[in-house]
Design an enzyme around this catalytic site. Structure first.
Site, PDB file in Angstrom:
ATOM      1  N   LYS A  32      36.160  30.166  35.184  1.00 24.97           N
ATOM      2  CA  LYS A  32      36.960  31.399  35.133  1.00 24.97           C
ATOM      3  C   LYS A  32      38.150  31.235  36.071  1.00 24.97           C
ATOM      4  O   LYS A  32      37.987  30.902  37.244  1.00 24.97           O
ATOM      5  CB  LYS A  32      36.128  32.602  35.568  1.00 24.97           C
ATOM      6  CG  LYS A  32      36.951  33.892  35.617  1.00 24.97           C
ATOM      7  CD  LYS A  32      36.062  35.117  35.789  1.00 24.97           C
ATOM      8  CE  LYS A  32      35.821  35.535  37.217  1.00 24.97           C
ATOM      9  NZ  LYS A  32      36.979  36.101  37.909  1.00 24.97           N
ATOM     10  N   ASP A  59      40.883  35.335  33.297  1.00 27.29           N
ATOM     11  CA  ASP A  59      40.535  36.706  33.707  1.00 27.29           C
ATOM     12  C   ASP A  59      41.774  37.406  34.271  1.00 27.29           C
ATOM     13  O   ASP A  59      41.925  37.538  35.476  1.00 27.29           O
ATOM     14  CB  ASP A  59      39.421  36.574  34.769  1.00 27.29           C
ATOM     15  CG  ASP A  59      38.949  37.903  35.316  1.00 27.29           C
ATOM     16  OD1 ASP A  59      39.214  38.941  34.707  1.00 27.29           O
ATOM     17  OD2 ASP A  59      38.296  37.885  36.382  1.00 27.29           O
ATOM     18  N   LYS A  61      42.885  40.514  32.927  1.00 24.39           N
ATOM     19  CA  LYS A  61      42.687  41.971  32.755  1.00 24.39           C
ATOM     20  C   LYS A  61      43.953  42.713  32.354  1.00 24.39           C
ATOM     21  O   LYS A  61      44.442  43.577  33.089  1.00 24.39           O
ATOM     22  CB  LYS A  61      42.125  42.588  34.038  1.00 24.39           C
ATOM     23  CG  LYS A  61      40.789  42.000  34.490  1.00 24.39           C
ATOM     24  CD  LYS A  61      40.235  42.788  35.675  1.00 24.39           C
ATOM     25  CE  LYS A  61      38.921  42.245  36.190  1.00 24.39           C
ATOM     26  NZ  LYS A  61      39.017  40.973  36.928  1.00 24.39           N
ATOM     27  N   ASP A  64      48.604  47.495  29.355  1.00 26.32           N
ATOM     28  CA  ASP A  64      50.007  47.918  29.236  1.00 26.32           C
ATOM     29  C   ASP A  64      50.153  48.592  27.876  1.00 26.32           C
ATOM     30  O   ASP A  64      49.142  48.830  27.197  1.00 26.32           O
ATOM     31  CB  ASP A  64      50.934  46.694  29.378  1.00 26.32           C
ATOM     32  CG  ASP A  64      52.308  47.061  29.930  1.00 26.32           C
ATOM     33  OD1 ASP A  64      52.871  48.092  29.482  1.00 26.32           O
ATOM     34  OD2 ASP A  64      52.822  46.338  30.792  1.00 26.32           O
ATOM     35  N   THR A 119      33.551  47.712  38.798  1.00 26.22           N
ATOM     36  CA  THR A 119      32.391  48.072  39.629  1.00 26.22           C
ATOM     37  C   THR A 119      32.822  48.613  40.992  1.00 26.22           C
ATOM     38  O   THR A 119      32.026  49.210  41.706  1.00 26.22           O
ATOM     39  CB  THR A 119      31.444  46.876  39.823  1.00 26.22           C
ATOM     40  OG1 THR A 119      32.236  45.739  40.116  1.00 26.22           O
ATOM     41  CG2 THR A 119      30.601  46.623  38.604  1.00 26.22           C
ATOM     42  N   ARG A 211      30.669  32.420  44.483  1.00 24.78           N
ATOM     43  CA  ARG A 211      30.282  31.817  45.762  1.00 24.78           C
ATOM     44  C   ARG A 211      28.928  31.124  45.796  1.00 24.78           C
ATOM     45  O   ARG A 211      28.800  30.116  46.501  1.00 24.78           O
ATOM     46  CB  ARG A 211      30.412  32.877  46.863  1.00 24.78           C
ATOM     47  CG  ARG A 211      31.880  33.143  47.185  1.00 24.78           C
ATOM     48  CD  ARG A 211      32.092  34.473  47.830  1.00 24.78           C
ATOM     49  NE  ARG A 211      31.777  35.575  46.935  1.00 24.78           N
ATOM     50  CZ  ARG A 211      31.818  36.859  47.288  1.00 24.78           C
ATOM     51  NH1 ARG A 211      32.136  37.182  48.517  1.00 24.78           N
ATOM     52  NH2 ARG A 211      31.532  37.800  46.405  1.00 24.78           N
TER      53      ARG A 211
HETATM   54  O1  C5P Z   1      31.493  34.979  44.314  1.00 24.41           O
HETATM   55  P1  C5P Z   1      30.892  35.910  43.300  1.00 24.41           P
HETATM   56  O2  C5P Z   1      29.709  35.320  42.546  1.00 24.41           O
HETATM   57  O3  C5P Z   1      30.594  37.283  43.846  1.00 24.41           O
HETATM   58  O4  C5P Z   1      32.068  36.073  42.218  1.00 24.41           O
HETATM   59  C1  C5P Z   1      31.974  36.932  41.124  1.00 24.41           C
HETATM   60  C2  C5P Z   1      33.223  36.869  40.303  1.00 24.41           C
HETATM   61  O5  C5P Z   1      33.155  37.883  39.302  1.00 24.41           O
HETATM   62  C3  C5P Z   1      34.508  37.139  41.092  1.00 24.41           C
HETATM   63  O6  C5P Z   1      35.561  36.387  40.464  1.00 24.41           O
HETATM   64  C4  C5P Z   1      34.722  38.608  40.897  1.00 24.41           C
HETATM   65  O7  C5P Z   1      36.070  38.992  40.994  1.00 24.41           O
HETATM   66  C5  C5P Z   1      34.216  38.806  39.479  1.00 24.41           C
HETATM   67  N1  C5P Z   1      33.784  40.172  39.158  1.00 24.41           N
HETATM   68  C6  C5P Z   1      32.790  40.832  39.862  1.00 24.41           C
HETATM   69  N2  C5P Z   1      32.427  42.097  39.512  1.00 24.41           N
HETATM   70  C7  C5P Z   1      33.043  42.713  38.486  1.00 24.41           C
HETATM   71  C8  C5P Z   1      34.038  42.078  37.770  1.00 24.41           C
HETATM   72  C9  C5P Z   1      34.391  40.786  38.144  1.00 24.41           C
HETATM   73  O8  C5P Z   1      32.208  40.276  40.779  1.00 24.41           O
HETATM   74  N3  C5P Z   1      32.651  43.912  38.141  1.00 24.41           N
END
Ligand code: C5P
Length: 232
Positions: A32, A59, A61, A64, A119, A211
């Site tokens: 992603k 990603d 998003k 517009d 979220t 992460r």
């Molecule tokens: O590091 P981590 O596993 O928390 O990363 C989750 C990824 O998913 C990040 O790129 C974050 O921006 C994305 N994301 C999220 N929750 C959402 C939408 C996207 O954690 N509701």
């Protein structure tokens, strides 16, 4: 539709992301690319990662007026990404225009999924800032259904919502779920998390993992563990 693990490559430079991806000498993970990396490095980074054999979820998003989204999606489609997204709050008309723009001359197109409510938006903020009075989970399901009506392929949602989305919109409608953590891992700033195995059990189609893989001592081993738990 095949289940897959998508690695959230939340790096802000080409050097960092390519250094990370160089570790994957065997199977090339689905990645992603978010706004941070795209705005730092531009479309070239997408082409470079695609050339290395990775599938790409771009990603960005989009949100517009329909005509602008249609034209922008047409540009993203030419980048040959595999999945991209937009905000369902842009309306059904905007989502329909996005599909039109994304569809190539030969009829193919990347998968298109919708963000419902982020979220980070609480029910209280939705009510006070956005003047939306309906309960948050109803808004999420309503937006998911709008995305389906517009012809989109699925939504980004919490793994906890994946089952409900499938109930409302059908099992073919994809659920792409972040917020995944290993049972013995660090949760960090995520609040409602699930393990890859639980996300599988609840019916997520794709998990987006950042992460737990990117910050792992051995990212390849962490990725393989995710795949083993989620895809089997
Ligand atoms: O590091 P981590 O596993 O928390 O990363 C989750 C990824 O998913 C990040 O790129 C974050 O921006 C994305 N994301 C999220 N929750 C959402 C939408 C996207 O954690 N509701």
């Amino acid at each position: 539709m095949g289940k897959d693990v998508i690695i959230a490559c939340d790096f802000n430079s080409k050097a960092e992301v390519l250094n990370f991806l160089d570790k994957f000498t065997g199977r090339k993970p689905y990645v992603k690319i978010g706004m941070e990396l795209y705005y730092a490095e531009g479309p070239e980074i997408v082409k470079e990662i695609k050339k290395r054999g990775h599938k790409i979820f771009l990603d960005l998003k989009l949100h517009d007026i329909p005509n602008t989204v249609k034209k922008s999606m047409s540009v993203l489609s030419r980048l040959d990404v595999d999945m991209c997204n937009l905000h369902a709050s842009g309306t059904i008309a905007m989502m329909e225009a996005a599909i039109e723009g994304l569809t190539r001359a030969d009829g193919t197109r990347p998968l298109l999924i919708a963000v419902t409510q982020l979220t980070s938006t609480s029910e209280e903020r939705m009510k006070n800032d956005l003047l939306i009075d309906a309960p948050l989970d109803e808004v999420v399901m309503h937006y998911a259904n709008n995305a389906k009506i517009a012809g989109l392929d699925g939504v980004v949602c919490s793994p906890r919502e994946a089952g409900k989305v499938h109930e409302r919109c059908g099992n073919e409608f994809l659920t792409v779920t972040p917020g995944v953590r290993f049972a013995d891992g660090v949760i960090g700033d995520q609040v409602r998390v699930m393990t890859p195995a639980d996300a599988k059990a609840i019916g997520s189609d794709y998990i987006v993992v950042g992460r737990p893989i990117t910050a792992a001592e051995d990212p390849v081993a962490a990725y393989e563990r995710c795949v083993a738990e989620f895809v089997g």
